[in-house]
Design an enzyme around this catalytic site. Structure first.
Site, PDB file in Angstrom:
ATOM      1  CG  HIS A  60     -53.556 -52.240 -33.486  1.00  0.00           C
ATOM      2  ND1 HIS A  60     -53.621 -50.912 -33.127  1.00  0.00           N
ATOM      3  CD2 HIS A  60     -52.260 -52.592 -33.340  1.00  0.00           C
ATOM      4  CE1 HIS A  60     -52.432 -50.474 -32.786  1.00  0.00           C
ATOM      5  NE2 HIS A  60     -51.568 -51.482 -32.907  1.00  0.00           N
ATOM      6  CB  CYS A 103     -59.673 -49.277 -32.828  1.00  0.00           C
ATOM      7  SG  CYS A 103     -58.465 -48.117 -32.189  1.00  0.00           S
TER       8      CYS A 103
END
Length: 173
Positions: A60, A103
């Protein structure tokens, strides 16, 4: 949790093993674990015997960097600096490829139906370059007119190719 990432990791390891790379995989690391792992690997490898480095990071992320399982952010620059030519001279003038599947923010671009972004024709690009005073012949023009050329130096962070799964500020899917 990153559904599908286990299979992605297996596929990446299989691919690079078939391509005769030494593959070392590390899963579910804290920020400090990532830094420690990369530093230990850097220090134990004889890089002058290696042809390149490929670093694949799947996590992430935020606009600041990638997240460890402790949700602490590790900036990409901290990782790449470990393998720059100052810290890893055996990789000098060798490719260092970094792929980031994470991300980079949460800004979602709204597109109208059937639109896939902004399209620009080659003519528009060429005209924009001319507007900036650039042409295909700038290098040869400079040499022909005896304009002094800058001394060649190699930056310690040269030879890196960094590819992101998504543009800056946006999520990866």
């Amino acid at each position: 949790d990153r559904p599908g990432s286990e299979k992605d990791g297996e596929n990446i390891k299989s691919l690079f093993t078939e391509l005769h790379f030494d593959v070392i995989r590390k899963d579910n690391c804290t920020k400090q674990d990532m830094l420690n792992f990369l530093t230990e690997e850097r220090d134990k490898v004889t890089w002058s015997d290696m042809e390149c480095l490929i670093l694949i990071i799947m996590s992430h992320g935020t606009d600041k960097g990638v997240l460890g399982v402790d949700e602490e952010v590790l900036e990409l620059k901290q990782m790449t600096d470990l393998f720059n030519s100052d810290n890893c001279p055996g990789l000098n003038k060798k490719p260092r490829l970094v792929f980031v599947q994470a991300c980079r923010g949460d800004k979602v671009e709204a597109l109208s139906s059937g639109t896939a972004g902004i399209q620009v024709s080659d003519g528009e690009v060429t005209n924009s370059l001319k507007d900036l005073g650039l042409s295909d012949n700038n290098v040869s023009d400079a040499k022909a007119t005896n304009i002094p050329q800058p001394a060649k130096t190699i930056h310690s962070a040269a030879d890196f190719l960094i590819a992101f799964a998504t543009p800056e500020g946006t999520p990866a899917y």
